[in-house]
Design a protein around this motif. Structure first.
Motif, PDB file in Angstrom:
ATOM      1  N   UNK A   1      46.915  43.979  44.883  1.00 18.81           N
ATOM      2  CA  UNK A   1      48.314  43.639  45.437  1.00 18.81           C
ATOM      3  C   UNK A   1      49.064  42.937  46.181  1.00 18.81           C
ATOM      4  N   UNK A   2      49.850  43.770  47.186  1.00 19.99           N
ATOM      5  CA  UNK A   2      49.399  43.207  48.572  1.00 19.99           C
ATOM      6  C   UNK A   2      49.584  44.049  49.685  1.00 19.99           C
ATOM      7  N   UNK A   3      48.994  45.124  49.250  1.00 17.85           N
ATOM      8  CA  UNK A   3      48.684  45.781  49.922  1.00 17.85           C
ATOM      9  C   UNK A   3      47.233  46.438  50.612  1.00 17.85           C
ATOM     10  N   UNK A   4      47.016  46.869  51.571  1.00 18.89           N
ATOM     11  CA  UNK A   4      45.020  46.792  52.468  1.00 18.89           C
ATOM     12  C   UNK A   4      44.936  47.786  51.437  1.00 18.89           C
ATOM     13  N   UNK A   5      43.558  48.021  51.548  1.00 19.74           N
ATOM     14  CA  UNK A   5      42.710  49.420  50.767  1.00 19.74           C
ATOM     15  C   UNK A   5      41.704  49.997  51.689  1.00 19.74           C
ATOM     16  N   UNK A   6      41.372  51.098  51.158  1.00 20.87           N
ATOM     17  CA  UNK A   6      40.841  51.859  52.270  1.00 20.87           C
ATOM     18  C   UNK A   6      39.120  51.703  51.754  1.00 20.87           C
ATOM     19  N   UNK A   7      37.818  51.525  53.200  1.00 18.78           N
ATOM     20  CA  UNK A   7      36.665  51.918  53.036  1.00 18.78           C
ATOM     21  C   UNK A   7      36.460  52.004  51.612  1.00 18.78           C
ATOM     22  N   UNK A   8      35.519  51.262  51.014  1.00 18.13           N
ATOM     23  CA  UNK A   8      34.999  52.509  50.076  1.00 18.13           C
ATOM     24  C   UNK A   8      35.749  52.012  48.609  1.00 18.13           C
ATOM     25  N   UNK A   9      36.986  51.542  48.248  1.00 18.44           N
ATOM     26  CA  UNK A   9      37.672  51.451  47.255  1.00 18.44           C
ATOM     27  C   UNK A   9      37.894  49.110  47.155  1.00 18.44           C
ATOM     28  N   UNK A  10      37.787  49.881  45.961  1.00 20.32           N
ATOM     29  CA  UNK A  10      37.445  47.933  45.050  1.00 20.32           C
ATOM     30  C   UNK A  10      38.886  47.502  45.103  1.00 20.32           C
ATOM     31  N   UNK A  11      39.179  46.071  45.380  1.00 19.60           N
ATOM     32  CA  UNK A  11      39.637  45.441  45.676  1.00 19.60           C
ATOM     33  C   UNK A  11      40.151  43.841  45.906  1.00 19.60           C
ATOM     34  N   UNK A  12      40.779  42.703  45.703  1.00 23.77           N
ATOM     35  CA  UNK A  12      41.095  41.442  45.470  1.00 23.77           C
ATOM     36  C   UNK A  12      39.963  41.102  47.318  1.00 23.77           C
ATOM     37  N   UNK A  13      39.668  40.537  47.552  1.00 22.56           N
ATOM     38  CA  UNK A  13      38.677  39.860  48.467  1.00 22.56           C
ATOM     39  C   UNK A  13      40.653  38.436  48.730  1.00 22.56           C
TER      40      UNK A  13
END
Length: 542
Positions: free
Chosen positions: A374-386
């Motif tokens: 969404x609008x929040x960064x994720x931690x290393x190892x987590x999958x998210x939109x680039x």
């Protein structure tokens, strides 16, 4: 959200990004500053005027001086035809000298060019032209002309002779009207609304891209680059500009050669190509046909592949065959961000296990990367939109404001000033151990198929346009990393799948025609009353 909370989250993100973006280590390497692409090309011409720019084979070779003169004449021809800065010029041409001269001529006028697939259905090319409102279309394909409402310049007999432009002045053209923000080209990709969408790329975007490519791969005037990719496919941006803006030689490969694996490899060998770039599926096809041999590729110092995943189990045999002779690079990037945003050199370490795909590596210096849920960064190892920011992010989609606003958005982590980032829709994770980025999948229904970005919705729209089809779903099926498109339609009981395939081929390019069509009396629905795609996936595409 309070400002203090925002700043804390932004600080966390900056620390995260510092490990997968090498922007801080990127040092300027431009010996001059150029405002537009023709200025940079003129600088190359001054330094390498007598060197080959385009090699067709045998005695058919065009040096930079002649290419520059012809493109100056083409620019004046375009002006004489009423083309002005900001106008659009269409190209529906095979790989003779003509399209390269038109591209450079259009850029010198300040016009924005776009390419059409001569083999695409006329209805699709017509949709593209309706969006662009082209001032002129250059064509050598009579069958495709029926799609063109714009004036057509027929180039059937041009080849290496330009009868319409040779009477024009060949001296340098005034480039004052072109700045870095001027659109350079529009590259059309599959659209979710059934209409292709055109990514607009500026001169500044291209300049940053060309400078990076020249430095990253150590391109010199001695290099001979393959031009395997179709002009209407964004991989061709790398082929054309990394070559002609570094003083190298471009070696075009025509469509008939691309369908003959032995002829393709023979041309690479005969032309002594040093840089190769294509989608992985073409390389895998050459492997299956046993055409990739160490001796045939002895002149090739670098192979780049991108546009889709390359299964490591297949990549290993290519790597083993060419190890110590040819470097392999996995490149990744969306059309909307000037072709490439990451480049990764393949090494022995990538084959410790053979599962999955090679990593994307790190983002190149022209980009800032954000992994956002969404609008929040994720931690290393987590999958998210680039999400991507930086000087290679394009201008948006031509004439499609709603889609532009949905994909080119304000950076949610920056409330202080305008900062556009592009939401790729690609799901990526950063490995906390090796620090590399890895591609996981697509966030929406856009898929990579045969190296092309395909919106499954566009196929569905085409199926729904057929008589008797009430509902349609398109799915991607992957077996051993091979992609197939499977379609399911709710239609009349007398609907023949073979007939439907023939009919849909008149609406979409060949690579988007479903490999298999299943006809049902009615679509299955889920509890919400929507088509149950998950059930269809399990039944027909698992």
């Amino acid at each position: 959200m309070g400002v203090s909370v925002f700043e804390a989250r932004r600080g966390t993100l900056i620390k995260q990004l510092s490990r997968f973006s090498n922007a801080d280590r990127f040092k300027p390497f431009m010996h001059k500053y150029f405002y537009n692409v023709p200025q940079m090309f003129a600088d190359v011409v001054r330094r390498y005027s007598d060197r080959p720019a385009i090699r067709f084979g045998g005695s058919q070779c065009v040096d930079y001086r002649r290419l520059d003169a012809l493109s100056n004449q083409m620019a004046r021809f375009l002006i004489d035809q009423g083309v002005r800065p900001g106008d659009r010029v269409g190209i529906c041409l095979e790989k003779t000298l003509v399209p390269y001269v038109v591209v450079l001529g259009a850029l010198k006028v300040g016009a924005c060019y776009f390419a059409l697939d001569p083999r695409s259905p006329s209805v699709r090319n017509r949709r593209i032209l309706e969006q662009c409102g082209a001032k002129l279309v250059f064509s050598d394909n009579a069958a495709a002309d029926e799609a063109f409402d714009s004036p057509v310049v027929r180039c059937d007999a041009w080849e290496h002779d330009f009868p319409l432009v040779l009477g024009y002045d060949a001296s340098e053209v005034d480039l004052a009207a072109i700045d870095g923000s001027s659109p350079a080209y529009i590259m059309f990709t599959s659209g979710s609304t059934g209409t292709p969408k055109g990514a607009v790329i500026s001169h500044a975007n291209l300049l940053h891209f060309a400078h990076w490519a020249r430095r990253q791969y150590r391109f010199t005037p001695e290099d001979r680059h393959t031009h395997l990719n179709p002009i209407y496919f964004d991989n061709s941006v790398f082929d054309i500009y990394s070559t002609l803006l570094s003083g190298g030689s471009l070696v075009p490969f025509t469509s008939d050669v691309l369908t003959d694996p032995a002829a393709l490899v023979r041309r690479i060998e005969d032309m002594r190509c040093t840089v190769y770039f294509s989608v992985p599926s073409l390389l895998m096809y050459l492997q299956v046909m046993k055409q990739i041999r160490r001796d045939a590729f002895r002149s090739v110092r670098a192979i780049l592949f991108g546009g889709e995943g390359y299964p490591k189990v297949k990549l290993k045999s290519l790597y083993d065959e060419l190890k110590g002779q040819t470097e392999l690079f996995n490149v990744y990037g969306p059309t909307e961000c000037t072709c490439i945003c990451s480049s990764y050199a393949i090494s022995d370490a990538d084959f410790i296990d053979l599962d999955g795909l090679p990593p994307l590596g790190e983002l190149i210096p022209n980009f800032r990367g954000y992994l956002l849920d969404g609008e929040s960064p994720v931690a290393d190892g987590e999958t998210a939109e680039l999400c991507l920011g930086g000087p290679s992010v394009g201008l948006g989609y031509y004439g499609q404001g709603e889609q532009t606003r949905g994909a080119f958005v304000q950076n949610p982590l920056n409330p202080h000033y305008n900062e556009t980032i592009y939401r790729t829709g690609d799901l990526v994770r950063r490995d906390p151990l090796d620090g590399k980025l890895y591609f996981v999948g697509r966030q929406d229904l856009q898929v990579k198929h045969q190296g092309y970005r395909v919106e499954l919705e566009e196929i569905q729209h085409a199926l729904l346009a057929l008589e008797g089809v009430d509902e349609a779903v398109a799915l991607q099926q992957k077996q051993d990393q091979h992609s197939r498109i499977v379609a399911i339609v709710a239609a009349r009981s007398d609907s023949d799948p073979r007939r439907l395939k023939q009919q849909v081929a008149a609406h979409v390019p060949a690579y988007m025609v479903p490999d298999k069509i299943h006809v049902l009396d009615a679509m299955p629905k889920n509890a919400n009353g929507k088509t149950d795609r998950q059930w269809l996936m399990r039944k027909y595409a698992a």
